[in-house]
Scaffold this motif. Structure first.
Motif, PDB file in Angstrom:
ATOM      1  N   VAL A  91      31.025  36.595  25.614  1.00 46.47           N
ATOM      2  CA  VAL A  91      31.878  35.627  26.299  1.00 46.47           C
ATOM      3  C   VAL A  91      33.281  35.672  25.695  1.00 46.47           C
ATOM      4  N   ASP A  92      34.257  35.266  26.491  1.00 45.22           N
ATOM      5  CA  ASP A  92      35.647  35.257  26.043  1.00 45.22           C
ATOM      6  C   ASP A  92      36.026  33.949  25.359  1.00 45.22           C
ATOM      7  N   LEU A  93      35.295  32.874  25.634  1.00 47.93           N
ATOM      8  CA  LEU A  93      35.676  31.546  25.165  1.00 47.93           C
ATOM      9  C   LEU A  93      34.444  30.668  25.141  1.00 47.93           C
ATOM     10  N   VAL A  94      34.400  29.743  24.172  1.00 44.32           N
ATOM     11  CA  VAL A  94      33.374  28.691  24.137  1.00 44.32           C
ATOM     12  C   VAL A  94      34.095  27.348  24.208  1.00 44.32           C
ATOM     13  N   LEU A  95      33.675  26.519  25.141  1.00 45.85           N
ATOM     14  CA  LEU A  95      34.187  25.161  25.261  1.00 45.85           C
ATOM     15  C   LEU A  95      33.199  24.209  24.608  1.00 45.85           C
ATOM     16  N   HIS A  96      33.682  23.387  23.672  1.00 46.82           N
ATOM     17  CA  HIS A  96      32.845  22.338  23.098  1.00 46.82           C
ATOM     18  C   HIS A  96      33.319  21.015  23.696  1.00 46.82           C
ATOM     19  N   LEU A  97      32.423  20.356  24.443  1.00 48.19           N
ATOM     20  CA  LEU A  97      32.807  19.206  25.255  1.00 48.19           C
ATOM     21  C   LEU A  97      32.459  17.865  24.617  1.00 48.19           C
ATOM     22  N   GLY A  98      32.225  17.862  23.314  1.00 48.17           N
ATOM     23  CA  GLY A  98      32.103  16.581  22.637  1.00 48.17           C
ATOM     24  C   GLY A  98      30.809  16.382  21.879  1.00 48.17           C
ATOM     25  N   ASP A  99      30.834  15.366  21.000  1.00 49.26           N
ATOM     26  CA  ASP A  99      29.742  15.047  20.087  1.00 49.26           C
ATOM     27  C   ASP A  99      29.478  16.215  19.140  1.00 49.26           C
ATOM     28  N   TYR A 100      30.565  16.642  18.497  1.00 47.99           N
ATOM     29  CA  TYR A 100      30.474  17.681  17.470  1.00 47.99           C
ATOM     30  C   TYR A 100      29.753  17.148  16.239  1.00 47.99           C
ATOM     31  N   ILE A 101      29.933  15.878  15.949  1.00 52.17           N
ATOM     32  CA  ILE A 101      29.140  15.204  14.921  1.00 52.17           C
ATOM     33  C   ILE A 101      28.473  14.000  15.544  1.00 52.17           C
ATOM     34  N   TYR A 102      27.526  13.423  14.794  1.00 54.43           N
ATOM     35  CA  TYR A 102      26.924  12.134  15.139  1.00 54.43           C
ATOM     36  C   TYR A 102      27.087  11.200  13.959  1.00 54.43           C
TER      37      TYR A 102
ATOM     38  N   PHE B 148      36.983  28.985  20.191  1.00 54.45           N
ATOM     39  CA  PHE B 148      36.506  27.733  20.773  1.00 54.45           C
ATOM     40  C   PHE B 148      37.702  26.938  21.301  1.00 54.45           C
ATOM     41  N   ALA B 149      37.450  26.143  22.333  1.00 51.97           N
ATOM     42  CA  ALA B 149      38.366  25.081  22.747  1.00 51.97           C
ATOM     43  C   ALA B 149      37.560  23.792  22.692  1.00 51.97           C
ATOM     44  N   VAL B 150      37.990  22.839  21.867  1.00 48.06           N
ATOM     45  CA  VAL B 150      37.168  21.670  21.568  1.00 48.06           C
ATOM     46  C   VAL B 150      37.851  20.396  22.047  1.00 48.06           C
ATOM     47  N   VAL B 151      37.033  19.402  22.353  1.00 44.87           N
ATOM     48  CA  VAL B 151      37.524  18.065  22.677  1.00 44.87           C
ATOM     49  C   VAL B 151      36.422  17.087  22.315  1.00 44.87           C
TER      50      VAL B 151
END
Length: 534
Positions: A185-196, A247-250
């Motif tokens: 893949v060219d990119l991974v999107l992280h759409l939230g809740d990286y931690i708890y 990664f692109a994170v939010v």
């Protein structure tokens, strides 16, 4: 790039670390080299135990990240680093052995940012892989691989990406990330809740690893949020995924507290019920989030103020409109939770994005010349009725609690003739595929676009293929075509004609080593909104 083959078994964790501030924290699986090369004061433990990462690719560059932390879980949140700045050198090359270095430089890791490093590299060639590394205190970091975006006005034949969310460290192993590291893949999107933020028991939940007492409580201050991030980051499978892909994170809610809204905490007995107190807590959480992820300088928080929404352009194939549905929203209606007959959710003018972000999104959608407009965000846009009977019950935290905001978005999509909108969503801990209808209560209403929801990496533990809640969703919502309650991620492939989503699943995460497979795939065609099973 040849990745290391270590896996995240309980035995491996037992050999590599005890979760506290008094043990040696060298992470062999991260692949760091102890060879002395550059730097000043030598480290006696691996300063790159949290790995390296890259993010937010542009056609001419990316941001490179690391955090110096030879003792990532030191109780004071300083990672075992001194209270002064440390020189860090970086370089980026065309090849994994760094025979063809194209950029290099020096920066300083400062204690005010937990000795994290965010290097924004420019002057690279579009649409190609690069390799990068850092050096500090005579130690090489692991080598990471990244990829720049294609030229702004190019028309790539294809684009591959994946999206992920929801990784409660104590509820499952990160085996999905080990598989994701091996995806093309060219990119991974992280759409939230990286931690708890939830309290953790003495044995780390299903991981069965002793957790030091100071790491267990719900975080309230900067040191605690730093340690909660380090705990989640200090995992060989997550490190491998970050090394393999940009990664692109939010964020979503658990990066601060469950279901927070603007400057409002959820209702509980904690002292942050006062908005002023909550803003201080959130500011600490925002800073720790920035310190641990590959974000650019415009995303660095200033206390409670920050801007996380932004866009990434991948030629004329796709624009990723990355939204923040937490910081600017109105409070959830009717006291939050699931509600039947909540009139307040229909109140005109209610917003989930805030006026400024709404206008930014509408302008971006209207101006986009991309074939695909990927709206990357946190919570379901589609209507999610949880009652298969004659009544309707909705989750107030979803866009269902902000109906007028959803209708404004749909009107703008229609009025601006937006090309092929596809919503990418996390949060639900389940896979889901749905048509976006102008009127969800009318099955004959026009379809405006589609939504793909990705399951969690580990949250909610093992799950099952079709759980009772999923069966009720299918019975109550004709526009929802598929759901699955196993853990995993979504892999997507874009061409000029189609957007394909492969729902990748693991049979278990409460023990390590699970295989991955594609449960099902859906396709939407350019110019023909709606999903079809592939």
């Amino acid at each position: 790039m040849q990745m290391d083959s270590a896996s995240s078994g309980t035995g491996a964790f037992g050999r590599r670390m005890m979760l506290g501030g008094t043990i040696g924290l060298a992470l062999a699986a991260a692949g760091a080299s102890a060879g002395r090369a550059w730097g000043d004061t030598p480290f006696h433990e691996d300063p790159f135990a949290l790995g390296v990462a890259s993010g937010d690719p542009w056609p001419d560059g990316v941001v490179l990240w690391t955090r110096l932390a030879p003792q990532p879980l030191a109780p004071d949140g300083a990672g075992g680093m001194p209270p002064y700045a440390v020189d860090v050198q970086w370089e980026i090359a065309r090849d994994e052995r760094f025979r063809s270095v194209v950029r290099r430089g020096r920066t300083r890791a400062v204690p005010e940012l937990a000795h994290s490093v965010h290097v924004e590299v420019s002057g690279l060639q579009p649409g190609r892989h690069y390799y990068y590394r850092f050096r500090a205190g005579g130690v090489h970091s692991p080598v990471g691989r990244t990829r720049t975006a294609p030229p702004p006005h190019s028309r790539p034949k294809e684009l591959g990406f994946a999206f992920v969310s929801c990784q409660a460290w104590f509820e499952g192993f990160y085996t999905a990330y080990r598989h994701l590291a091996e995806e093309d893949v060219d990119l991974v999107l992280h759409l939230g809740d990286y931690i708890y933020e939830n309290p953790i028991d003495a044995m780390g939940g299903v991981r069965n690893v002793p957790v030091a007492a100071e790491l267990r409580p719900e975080p309230m201050n900067l040191a605690q949020y730093r340690n909660r991030h380090a705990l989640h980051r200090f995992d060989p499978d997550l490190i491998a995924a970050h090394r393999a892909h940009p990664f692109a994170v939010v964020w979503d809610d658990h990066e601060v507290e469950d279901n927070w809204a603007r400057d409002r905490s959820k209702v509980d007995t904690e002292p942050d019920q006062d908005p002023a107190v909550f803003r201080e807590r959130a500011a600490a959480a925002f800073q720790a989030y920035y310190e641990h992820l590959p974000l650019r300088l415009p995303n660095r928080p200033n206390g409670f103020r920050t801007r996380m929404y932004r866009s990434l352009r991948y030629g004329r194939m796709a624009t990723f409109h990355i939204l923040d549905t937490r910081l600017f929203r109105d409070d959830q209606p009717c006291g939050d939770g699931s509600r039947t007959g909540c009139a307040d959710r229909l109140t005109p003018g209610r917003t989930i994005l805030g006026p400024e972000q709404e206008q930014w999104l509408y302008r971006g959608l209207g101006r986009s010349d991309a074939t695909w407009n990927m709206i990357s965000q946190q919570i379901p846009v589609t209507q999610v009725d949880t009652d298969p009977g004659p009544g309707q019950t909705f989750v107030m935290d979803f866009w269902d609690g902000y109906v007028d905001a959803r209708q404004r978005l749909f009107k703008e999509i229609t009025d601006r003739s937006v090309n092929n909108p596809v919503v990418l969503t996390g949060d639900m801990h389940r896979h889901l595929a749905a048509d976006l209808k102008r009127d969800f209560d009318d099955p004959e209403s026009p379809t405006l676009g589609v939504e793909f929801v990705g399951s969690s990496i580990s949250t909610s533990k093992d799950g099952m293929d079709l759980d009772p809640s999923g069966a009720r969703l299918l019975a109550a919502n004709e526009h929802i075509k598929f759901t699955n309650f196993q853990r995993g991620y979504v892999r997507c492939a874009l061409t000029r004609e189609t957007c394909r989503a492969d729902f990748r699943v693991l049979p278990y995460v409460t023990t390590p080593g699970a295989p991955v497979s594609t449960r099902t795939s859906f396709v939407t065609e350019a110019g023909r909104p709606g999903i079809q099973q592939a």
